[in-house]
Design an enzyme around this catalytic site. Structure first.
Site, PDB file in Angstrom:
ATOM      1  N   CYS A 181      94.709  55.041  98.052  1.00 53.98           N
ATOM      2  CA  CYS A 181      94.719  54.089  96.936  1.00 53.98           C
ATOM      3  C   CYS A 181      95.871  53.092  97.102  1.00 53.98           C
ATOM      4  CB  CYS A 181      94.861  54.872  95.631  1.00 53.98           C
ATOM      5  SG  CYS A 181      95.067  53.797  94.209  1.00 53.98           S
ATOM      6  N   GLU A 186      53.859  24.014  89.749  1.00 53.69           N
ATOM      7  CA  GLU A 186      54.467  24.904  88.751  1.00 53.69           C
ATOM      8  C   GLU A 186      55.842  25.308  89.231  1.00 53.69           C
ATOM      9  OE1 GLU A 186      51.927  28.292  88.606  1.00 53.69           O
ATOM     10  OE2 GLU A 186      50.201  27.113  87.998  1.00 53.69           O
ATOM     11  N   LYS A 240      60.723  25.944  98.443  1.00 49.84           N
ATOM     12  CA  LYS A 240      61.883  26.605  97.847  1.00 49.84           C
ATOM     13  C   LYS A 240      63.106  25.706  97.847  1.00 49.84           C
ATOM     14  CE  LYS A 240      62.385  31.114  98.669  1.00 49.84           C
ATOM     15  NZ  LYS A 240      62.262  32.490  99.018  1.00 49.84           N
ATOM     16  N   CYS A 297      97.282  57.487  88.295  1.00 49.37           N
ATOM     17  CA  CYS A 297      97.271  56.244  89.082  1.00 49.37           C
ATOM     18  C   CYS A 297      97.556  55.095  88.097  1.00 49.37           C
ATOM     19  CB  CYS A 297      95.907  56.071  89.746  1.00 49.37           C
ATOM     20  SG  CYS A 297      95.729  54.521  90.615  1.00 49.37           S
ATOM     21  N   ASP A 336      64.671  34.247 104.909  1.00 46.72           N
ATOM     22  CA  ASP A 336      63.570  33.420 105.396  1.00 46.72           C
ATOM     23  C   ASP A 336      63.789  32.978 106.848  1.00 46.72           C
ATOM     24  OD1 ASP A 336      62.166  33.695 103.055  1.00 46.72           O
ATOM     25  OD2 ASP A 336      63.074  31.954 102.110  1.00 46.72           O
ATOM     26  N   CYS A 373      89.524  56.141  93.737  1.00 48.70           N
ATOM     27  CA  CYS A 373      90.793  56.862  93.713  1.00 48.70           C
ATOM     28  C   CYS A 373      90.593  57.987  92.703  1.00 48.70           C
ATOM     29  CB  CYS A 373      91.920  55.938  93.258  1.00 48.70           C
ATOM     30  SG  CYS A 373      93.387  56.878  92.831  1.00 48.70           S
ATOM     31  N   TYR A 394      50.856  32.984  85.405  1.00 48.40           N
ATOM     32  CA  TYR A 394      50.449  31.798  86.156  1.00 48.40           C
ATOM     33  C   TYR A 394      49.189  31.967  87.002  1.00 48.40           C
ATOM     34  CZ  TYR A 394      53.517  34.498  89.257  1.00 48.40           C
ATOM     35  OH  TYR A 394      54.110  35.508  89.954  1.00 48.40           O
ATOM     36  N   ASP A 408      62.044  32.998  89.284  1.00 47.30           N
ATOM     37  CA  ASP A 408      62.657  33.987  90.162  1.00 47.30           C
ATOM     38  C   ASP A 408      62.768  35.333  89.438  1.00 47.30           C
ATOM     39  OD1 ASP A 408      63.691  34.895  92.461  1.00 47.30           O
ATOM     40  OD2 ASP A 408      65.669  34.003  92.223  1.00 47.30           O
ATOM     41  N   LYS A 427      58.604  27.842  90.294  1.00 44.61           N
ATOM     42  CA  LYS A 427      58.566  29.183  90.856  1.00 44.61           C
ATOM     43  C   LYS A 427      59.667  29.979  90.154  1.00 44.61           C
ATOM     44  CE  LYS A 427      58.604  31.473  95.387  1.00 44.61           C
ATOM     45  NZ  LYS A 427      59.322  32.602  94.927  1.00 44.61           N
ATOM     46  N   CYS A 475      98.462  54.063  94.124  1.00 50.45           N
ATOM     47  CA  CYS A 475      99.223  55.313  93.968  1.00 50.45           C
ATOM     48  C   CYS A 475      99.234  56.147  95.237  1.00 50.45           C
ATOM     49  CB  CYS A 475      98.665  56.132  92.802  1.00 50.45           C
ATOM     50  SG  CYS A 475      97.053  56.828  93.146  1.00 50.45           S
ATOM     51  N   ARG A 504      53.625  44.605  91.624  1.00 51.29           N
ATOM     52  CA  ARG A 504      52.910  44.268  92.841  1.00 51.29           C
ATOM     53  C   ARG A 504      52.840  45.460  93.805  1.00 51.29           C
ATOM     54  NH1 ARG A 504      54.542  39.210  96.236  1.00 51.29           N
ATOM     55  NH2 ARG A 504      56.285  40.490  96.866  1.00 51.29           N
TER      56      ARG A 504
HETATM   57  S1  IVH Z   1      51.241  32.104  92.431  1.00 53.67           S
HETATM   58  C1  IVH Z   1      48.310  34.667  95.279  1.00 53.67           C
HETATM   59  N1  IVH Z   1      52.926  30.915  90.844  1.00 53.67           N
HETATM   60  O1  IVH Z   1      56.671  34.008  93.831  1.00 53.67           O
HETATM   61  C2  IVH Z   1      49.734  34.299  94.996  1.00 53.67           C
HETATM   62  N2  IVH Z   1      53.744  32.738  92.128  1.00 53.67           N
HETATM   63  O2  IVH Z   1      57.364  34.204  96.659  1.00 53.67           O
HETATM   64  C3  IVH Z   1      49.907  33.957  93.581  1.00 53.67           C
HETATM   65  N3  IVH Z   1      56.089  33.307  91.660  1.00 53.67           N
HETATM   66  O3  IVH Z   1      54.509  36.636  94.628  1.00 53.67           O
HETATM   67  C4  IVH Z   1      51.302  33.612  93.268  1.00 53.67           C
HETATM   68  N4  IVH Z   1      56.451  31.755  90.143  1.00 53.67           N
HETATM   69  O4  IVH Z   1      55.806  36.710  92.340  1.00 53.67           O
HETATM   70  C5  IVH Z   1      52.770  31.906  91.744  1.00 53.67           C
HETATM   71  N5  IVH Z   1      54.265  29.769  89.327  1.00 53.67           N
HETATM   72  C6  IVH Z   1      54.105  30.739  90.233  1.00 53.67           C
HETATM   73  C7  IVH Z   1      55.168  31.617  90.568  1.00 53.67           C
HETATM   74  C8  IVH Z   1      54.936  32.603  91.532  1.00 53.67           C
HETATM   75  C9  IVH Z   1      56.981  32.774  90.798  1.00 53.67           C
HETATM   76  C10 IVH Z   1      56.389  34.445  92.552  1.00 53.67           C
HETATM   77  C11 IVH Z   1      55.277  35.452  92.682  1.00 53.67           C
HETATM   78  C12 IVH Z   1      54.943  35.413  94.138  1.00 53.67           C
HETATM   79  C13 IVH Z   1      56.234  34.991  94.724  1.00 53.67           C
HETATM   80  C14 IVH Z   1      56.108  34.458  96.125  1.00 53.67           C
END
Ligand code: IVH
Length: 675
Positions: free
Chosen positions: A413, A120, A319, A437, A40, A431, A232, A124, A122, A416, A143
């Protein structure tokens, strides 16, 4: 002035290339080398430069494109692709609460009134778009590059949480719902543990493991990976909901997996409370999260706010910074693994990270060292990728001693002295001396004895003793061991020697696929060994198979085929296999005959004696039908003696002296019927 412009152009070019490379590692290889935070920072620098110097703006810059997860574009792609009906965008993100205040101000200005948000977690994982048609899942698409994605419907259906059919009523004829496919921590730890055992490259974190699993070609393997989903984002042409939260509620009532930790917030302060709460609470969740997504709840206002090229203006992500620590790299060990893979491991000045002291971190391979541009004695950032392995994610250049040198990756190595070879596809050094070995040899002896392999009662200490005394120098030596030799080992008594030898003689009846797994051929794990055994049926067929023939087997790729050919080409392996054959190990898998009822007695050698209620031929037929083998005389290889009325006394006596089980007719019939 000219020089300055050139410098800026060069920096922009460099940033774009670096970011593209990191995007490739993240989305395609699923092996990122820097943390999200560091990524980022690069994006931010590029964005700032592009804003300040608009002449350098470009439609192909990673600041305006979403990173692509497409396996490859065009003909060789293993998955069919689908154009997204609505582009699949990313989210703007920040680590800074001030920027959330600015986000809120922008939204409120356009709304003209106070705005309700939905917060919500996020998750991972990897984004997915599901289309339901008349209540049935029509397809699931990744995606991809935002415009088109890979169709992975079968794989998605093998997750526990995505239903093929909706329940309830009131859903539109057709709609899309998007969400995240993720791997819970427990499944991630299980997967990496088994990859570690098989010396396969570990996944850096559950996100990469989830994304990699989604692209597996065999959906039964995906099922074993334990992926889950949380959805979501509901999208449809029909305007049946006025709020995002209502849409989520409806999706839940149709049986779709939505998060239980969503909150409607009526002010930015409430949003901040949610962030503070979940920065702590999220650590207790069974799956990985990396932030909070803040969304405008009202769908009309969402439309009014619209989108930029890359992300919606009605949502943003806050984040959480992964916990990391800065410490000094003291030295690097080059460890030799069971299959000869050389792993550089960093020794660090001890540092506290998320409650534990970290002293060592994996550096994976030379590529990783070069990408991070690590020098000896550098100050490095360590993060915990998952629960297991801390890793180095960056270098603090401001603290670098200018005289410090890049580490020298060994050419031979450390154990050996054999010249190392490099597997380009994995960027790992190996190796090649797997026969003698010492580390590889001891590890392969241990692997041979392990429970999942031949189940011989030997742990590290026993292997060390047997090796040091020179009694065992390859796996076939186990079958030549004598009680006298074992009694020479420290602490060994008659009884321990006897038990140990019995576990060795019992191992002779282990089925072919286990023997194959036990040989420790690089990349041949338990599942591959099973596929190979049932495909080739005998070790000779397998040993004589060409690379092309090997590639016909499910899940055998070029790397594996090469490893198998390499193993069987060696004289030393041929000799070991010959000796193991002489020791009586199972090197063939019986073809399952048409009249086979079960594999209950597979690889079992059964001796019958005496009279039965049916003819002896009938009994022999029963044994064969259940995949067993009938033999005329009792030996240490006999699995059990089936004794009818008036059995031969010498057979009974021999069985007893060898400790072989004796079953009567009734017990035998029960065994078969229970099956
Ligand atoms: S909304 C139009 N909600 O985070 C965008 N994304 O870094 C709609 N992600 O591409 C996304 N949790 O893959 C949304 N509660 C959540 C999420 C979420 C994880 C992911 C998603 C997004 C990425 C962006």
């Amino acid at each position: 002035m000219k020089k300055n412009t050139e410098d800026i152009a060069a920096r922009i070019e460099q940033l774009r290339n670096t970011i593209d490379e990191h995007n490739r590692r993240y989305y395609i290889d699923n092996q990122p080398v820097i943390s999200d935070f560091e990524f980022d920072i690069l994006i931010n620098e590029l964005q700032t430069l592009e804003k300040k110097y608009p002449v350098f703006k470009s439609d192909t810059s990673p600041t305006v494109r979403v990173g692509s997860d497409l396996s490859s574009s065009g003909a060789q792609n293993e998955f069919s692709q689908k154009l997204h009906k609505y582009p699949m965008l990313s989210l703007s993100n920040t680590y800074d609460k001030e920027e959330l205040i600015a986000f809120n101000e922008r939204v409120v200005k356009i709304a003209g009134v106070d705005v309700e948000y939905v917060c919500e977690l996020k998750i991972d994982g990897s984004a997915i778009s599901l289309t339901y048609h008349k209540g049935e899942l029509k397809d699931a698409v990744t995606r991809g590059d935002g415009e088109k994605g890979d169709i992975v419907t079968e794989n998605i259906l093998s997750t526990r949480s995505v239903p093929r059919f909706l329940k309830g009523y009131g859903y539109p004829d057709e709609f899309e719902i998007r969400g995240e496919i993720f791997m819970p921590w427990s499944a991630f730890d299980r997967l990496n543990k088994s990859r570690e055992e098989n010396e396969e490259q570990l996944f850096a974190n559950p996100r990469n493991a989830a994304a990699g699993s989604l692209k597996l070609l065999d959906s039964t393997l995906v099922k074993e990976r334990g992926l889950e989903a949380i959805l979501y984002h509901y999208i449809s042409d029909e305007n049946r909901f006025s709020n995002h939260s209502e849409a989520l509620e409806a999706a839940k009532s149709w049986g779709l997996p939505v998060s239980g930790y969503t909150k409607i917030c009526k002010s930015i302060e409430e949003v901040f409370n949610f962030l503070d709460l979940w920065d702590i609470e999220r650590k207790k969740l069974p799956y990985p999260t990396d932030g909070v997504v803040i969304k405008v709840n009202n769908l009309q206002l969402q439309s009014k706010l619209g989108y930029t090229a890359k992300s919606p203006r009605w949502a943003t992500a806050y984040k959480f910074k992964a916990e990391r620590a800065l410490t000094k790299l003291v030295s690097i060990d080059y460890q030799v693994g069971r299959t000869g893979a050389i792993t550089p491991v960093a020794n660090l000045e001890p540092v506290l990270l998320s409650g534990t002291i970290v002293k060592r971190a994996s550096l994976h391979n030379l590529d990783q060292i070069e990408l991070l541009d690590i020098h000896m004695n550098d100050y490095v950032y360590v993060e915990k990728g998952g629960e297991i392995i801390p890793k180095i994610t960056g270098v603090e250049l401001s603290k670098r001693d200018i005289t410090s040198q890049k580490p020298l990756f060994p050419e031979s190595c450390p154990d050996c002295g054999t010249t190392l070879t490099r597997d380009e596809s994995e960027a790992r050094h190996y190796c090649p001396n797997f026969i003698s070995c010492p580390t590889q040899l001891k590890a392969s002896l241990l692997h041979f004895c392990s429970r999942k392999a031949m189940n011989i009662l030997a742990g590290d200490a026993t292997i060390e003793q047997l090796y040091n005394k020179g009694f065992v120098r390859n796996i076939s030596d186990f079958y030549k061991l004598t009680t006298e030799e074992l009694l020479q080992l420290d602490g060994w008594k008659e009884r321990s020697a006897e038990r140990f030898l019995k576990s060795i003689s019992d191992s002779v009846s282990a089925p072919f696929h286990k023997v194959l797994f036990s040989l420790g051929i690089r990349h041949v794990g338990e599942t591959t060994a099973k596929s190979l055994a049932s495909h080739f049926e005998t070790i000779d067929n397998l040993a004589n198979a060409s690379k092309d023939e090997l590639l016909q087997v499910d899940d055998v790729g070029a790397k594996l085929a090469e490893s198998i050919c390499g193993y069987f080409a060696g004289d030393a392996s041929k000799k070991i296999i010959l000796e193991l054959k002489e020791a009586g190990l199972q090197f063939s898998q019986q073809r399952i005959a048409a009249n086979t009822k079960s594999e209950l007695l597979l690889n079992q050698i059964i001796v019958i004696s005496g009279n039965f209620s049916v003819s002896r031929d009938e009994i022999k037929k029963l044994i064969e039908e259940h995949s067993g083998k009938n033999s005329g005389s009792v030996s240490s290889k006999t699995s059990f003696l089936l004794a009818g009325e008036e059995p031969g006394p010498s057979k009974i006596q021999k069985a007893k002296s060898l400790g072989i089980k004796i079953l009567n007719e009734e017990e035998f019939m029960k065994l078969i019927e229970n099956n």
